[in-house]
Design an enzyme around this catalytic site. Structure first.
Site: not given
Length: 906
Positions: A178, A572
């Site tokens: 990532h 999120k």
């Protein structure tokens, strides 16, 4: 000047070395000058030297006027931080506004270089402290040491059960690609060289002329750092990311892990001074998503996965070959003093039949040294395995281990020191890394599998995406054929919603290989990411274990099963408070489900480095887990800057692994299990109130009309996408109409850059206000590990916020309603943290961290002001392409610098 980080394992997460923001934007643990004076002397000298040399380089390169501007902004930023009122801050902002574009770029670059130098000085000082502790023996007395963990285990469970738990220990870090490492490899390499030069100054032999040469070399390397562009021009490819990760293996893990194993083995041995067969297994297994994780990354293909496997195998086989050769050459033990066993003699005979020329040459160099001859022949066979020489190569890692055990057993009859010394280290390395180094774990989205199966059922030509799905299974089979099933057998399904999503993987594997008999060995791992998926997890697992392929694997593996939990998307989805509580609840229910079905469960934690992505000290996170959810096994993702922070140096890597191992062993002790269970029950009402109220507050923000567009305006979210720091796209689609289109990393990264850190704390203040009972919350903070860890992590996250700078970012969006909502929640959360912890201000109870905030934050403020100016320039629109390109470069330089200053991205 800056403060050193103490040996808290805070490098596990957002480093707590940054700005805080109380109502007056400051935290005061005494004056800033006091904080400077309290800095360890050795670190202060290093930072002073590096700062002086950087000043010399800046003056030589840009002239004394550039250095004067850098010093002027530094002084203004410190005044703005330490003085009440807005006058000093306004003066610093006005100074930045008066800089030319070229000068703003140069000043941003200077502060960024300074942060790199301070960071390396702090890291080396931490190594210095850890080494001093090891030398003095003080480290074993620490609460989070393995020595303390073993003592507690023995006290609660007895020696026999302690040994059983050590023998069953597992730690599985999984490296991911990532994009959260903002530094270029060239910059990182230069920093490493400077670190080595700083370390040499501790050597008593580096004095007089040698010290002068060292200073000259430092100046040269700092000059190189200053002249090296901090920004990549092109995004790295997946194979670039693979090769970067190989540096951690080559420079740290291959040689450090045997020492780590031996240190634990000495702790549990009856007498560590007496050579003995090891009790401690090779408990670490390295995994990797790098070159295998294709969820949303079209750059990762089947060809890339095959190449990633080949690169890993090349590195580990070369490492094993060199280690076997080195150890073999040292076994100059003649037969008269160390006679070979019958098994060793038979092994030598087989080696001679297999490769007469090679063994004749080895024998001529090793007359009457049977153990040396055999191990050198083993080294030749490892080399042949690397070259793919079928006549001489090992067919499997088990065959190599069998040969090494023959050598060890033969030595043990007359030379136990050698048997359980270097030879045991080599055995541990082979057991840890095999022929593949790290297991490649493929990950793909459930919707991609469903689409491929629909196309196959339709009978029409397959899309490129579906062809690639099938080719992935062929690549897995090829990797297993070459390196064994353990090289690539886990297949993770993102956004698992049902058991059908998991069954689809087996169906596609059968189609790709032509039949179930030809399909690769697969352990399909469900990944539960959203709030709804976490709630539904055990229902999905009920269906999973009914699949015939899964029943077969459970029978073959002793009923072992892995389940992955996603921290990023759940946070999120419902905000950090609800996500934390939902994850705890899901783990508790999954652990109970596993016990009911007699499953040996491994929970795989998809944690990021930032607090908004599940970050935080890993050892504390382990100890706060529900009873039965760890049971001696801990697996998590490690990514970006976290990989290099935790594993880049052997000393720091050993300390990190020690802390995780200690926590993993302790988590299932009766006392900790009872503590967690009791606290969870006692404070269940508080958890329910916090869950509902924090989620409502989070939705009030993120579900407001126009929020995605407002978020992209008040943070450098779009601009972060310009950084060439990873092969993976920042979002799943072409545009961002909702948060679902945005990946979790840029969501966290953008709020971090805006000095708001919303993803780490938003909603907690409202949650605590809804509970309202200060005394009850203080009691929860004292007794409930999940809650205290949450509070402490949020305290660190708020220590990176700055309300004055946040106000200026939020003003970019021209939505005062949303801006005020964020600022009100920030203030409410801060006030409740202080109330619950019983402090007069944030971090008052963490003296080292408080000092660090005071020392580092003004410099981050300076870069934030430069970034704000660049953002305003870009938002206003430029009159020509050249001006826009300059603003863009200044913006990206400031992003790079703030990331270095905060020591965190996403």
């Amino acid at each position: 000047m800056f403060e050193s980080r103490d040996d808290h394992e805070q490098v596990d997460t957002e480093e707590p070395l940054d700005a805080d923001d109380t109502a007056s934007h400051r935290i005061s643990t005494g004056s800033r000058s006091d904080a400077v004076s309290e800095m360890p002397e050795a670190l202060r000298q290093d930072v002073h030297l590096l700062g002086e040399l950087l000043g010399t380089v800046i003056a030589e390169s840009g002239g004394p006027d550039l250095l004067a501007d850098v010093e002027r902004l530094r002084e203004l930023a410190i005044r703005a931080y330490t003085e009440a009122g807005s006058a000093a801050f306004d003066a610093a902002e006005a100074f930045v506004g008066g800089l030319s574009m070229d000068r703003a770029e140069a000043v941003a670059r200077a502060f960024t270089c300074y942060f790199h130098l301070v960071n390396l000085a702090e890291e080396y000082h931490r190594i210095r402290v850890l080494r001093a502790r090891a030398t003095s023996g003080n480290g074993s007395g620490q609460e989070d040491s393995t020595a303390a963990a073993i003592a507690k285990l023995r006290a609660e469970l007895g020696n026999r059960e302690t040994l059983n738990r050590v023998a069953a220990l597992e730690f599985r870090p999984v490296f991911t690609a990532h994009p959260t490492e903002a530094r270029r490899r060239a910059v990182a390499a230069c920093i490493r060289r400077i670190s080595e030069l700083i370390a040499r100054r501790d050597d008593p032999r580096t004095g007089g002329p040698a010290l002068a040469v060292n200073t000259r070399d430092l100046l040269s390397e700092i000059d190189t750092l200053w002249r090296t562009s901090p920004l990549r021009l092109d995004k790295p490819t997946p194979l670039d990311e693979v090769r970067t990760a190989m540096g951690i293996f080559d420079e740290t893990l291959f040689t450090a892990l045997p020492r780590i194993y031996r240190a634990l083995d000495d702790l549990v041995a009856d007498d560590p001074t007496v050579p003995h067969p090891p009790v401690v297994p090779a408990f670490l297994r390295l995994g990797s998503w790098i070159g295998a994780d294709r969820d949303g990354n079209p750059n990762v293909t089947a060809t890339i996965t095959r190449s990633a496997a080949a690169i890993g195998a090349e590195h580990v086989l070369l490492g094993l070959e060199r280690a076997a050769t080195r150890i073999g050459r040292s076994l100059t033990l003649e037969a008269a003093t160390t006679p070979p066993s019958d098994g060793l003699s038979r092994l030598w005979s087989r080696q001679r039949r297999m490769a007469g020329d090679i063994t004749d040459e080895i024998a001529s160099r090793s007359p009457d040294e049977p153990h040396r001859r055999v191990l050198l022949a083993i080294a030749e066979r490892i080399a042949a395995t690397r070259r793919r020489d079928a006549d001489l190569a090992y067919a499997s890692v088990e065959e190599l281990l069998s040969d090494l055990h023959v050598v060890q057993d033969s030595l043990a009859s007359s030379d136990v020191r050698r048997a359980y010394g270097d030879v045991q280290d080599l055995i541990w390395q082979v057991e840890t890394f095999g022929f593949h180094l790290a297991e490649l774990e493929v990950r793909q989205h459930s919707a991609v599998h469903a689409a491929a199966l629909a196309e196959i059922a339709g009978g029409d030509s397959l899309s490129d995406q579906s062809e690639e799905v099938l080719e992935t299974f062929r690549a897995i089979a090829a990797v297993q054929d070459r390196y064994g099933p353990s090289a690539a057998r886990r297949y993770i399904v993102s956004f698992t919603r049902s058991a059908e999503d998991l069954a689809n993987v087996y169906r596609l594997a059968d189609v790709a290989l032509g039949s179930a008999a030809e399909a690769p060995v697969l352990d399909v791992v469900p990944l539960f990411e959203t709030f709804a998926d976490l709630q539904n997890a055990t229902t999905v697992l009920d269906g999973l274990i009914e699949l015939p392929q899964v029943r077969d694997r459970l029978a073959a593996t002793g009923r072992r099963l892995e389940v992955m939990l996603g921290y990023s998307d759940s946070s999120k989805d419902v905000g950090p408070v609800s996500a934390t509580l939902a994850l705890y609840d899901a783990q508790s229910r999954i652990a109970a489900w596993a016990k009911e079905h007699e499953i040996v469960l491994t929970l795989f934690h998809g944690r990021g480095g930032a607090l908004g992505r599940g970050g935080g000290p890993a050892n504390r996170a382990v100890l706060a887990q529900p009873p039965g959810s760890v049971d001696g096994r801990f697996k998590l993702t490690e990514q970006g800057e976290v990989i290099f922070a935790r594993y880049g140096d052997p000393t720091i890597a050993a300390r990190h692994i020690e802390q995780v191992v200690a926590a993993t062993l302790l988590q299932s002790t009766p006392s900790i299990s009872e503590r967690n269970a009791t606290a969870s029950n006692d404070f269940a009402d508080i958890a329910a109130i916090m869950d509902e109220s924090s989620r409502r507050r989070f939705f009030e923000l993120v579900r407001a009309d126009g929020f995605p567009q407002w978020f992209a305006t008040v943070t450098p979210q779009e601009e972060i996408g310009w950084l060439a720091i990873g092969s993976r796209p920042a979002r799943r689609g072409l545009s961002m109409e909702s948060l679902e289109d945005l990946r979790a990393i840029p969501w966290v990264f953008a709020w971090t850059q805006a000095r708001i850190n919303l993803t780490g704390w938003f909603g907690l203040g409202t949650a605590l206000e809804s509970v309202g009972d200060s005394q009850r919350l203080r009691d929860a903070y004292r007794r409930w590990p999940l809650f205290s860890t949450m509070i402490d992590n949020v305290e660190m996250s708020l220590a990176k916020t700055d309300s004055r700078i946040a106000e200026r970012y939020l003003a970019l969006g021209e939505r005062p309603d949303l801006a005020q909502l964020v600022l009100d929640e920030m203030e409410l959360t801060r006030n409740w943290i202080v109330e619950i912890t019983g402090q007069e201000r944030l971090l008052a109870g963490h003296r080292t961290l408080g000092r660090a905030v005071q020392l580092r934050s003004p410099y981050v403020d300076a870069l934030s002001l430069i970034q704000l100016r660049a953002l305003r320039g870009l938002r206003a629109g430029s009159s020509n392409d050249s001006e826009e390109a300059k603003w863009r470069r200044i913006l990206l330089l400031s992003v790079n610098g703030v990331a270095a200053g905060l020591q965190n991205t996403g």
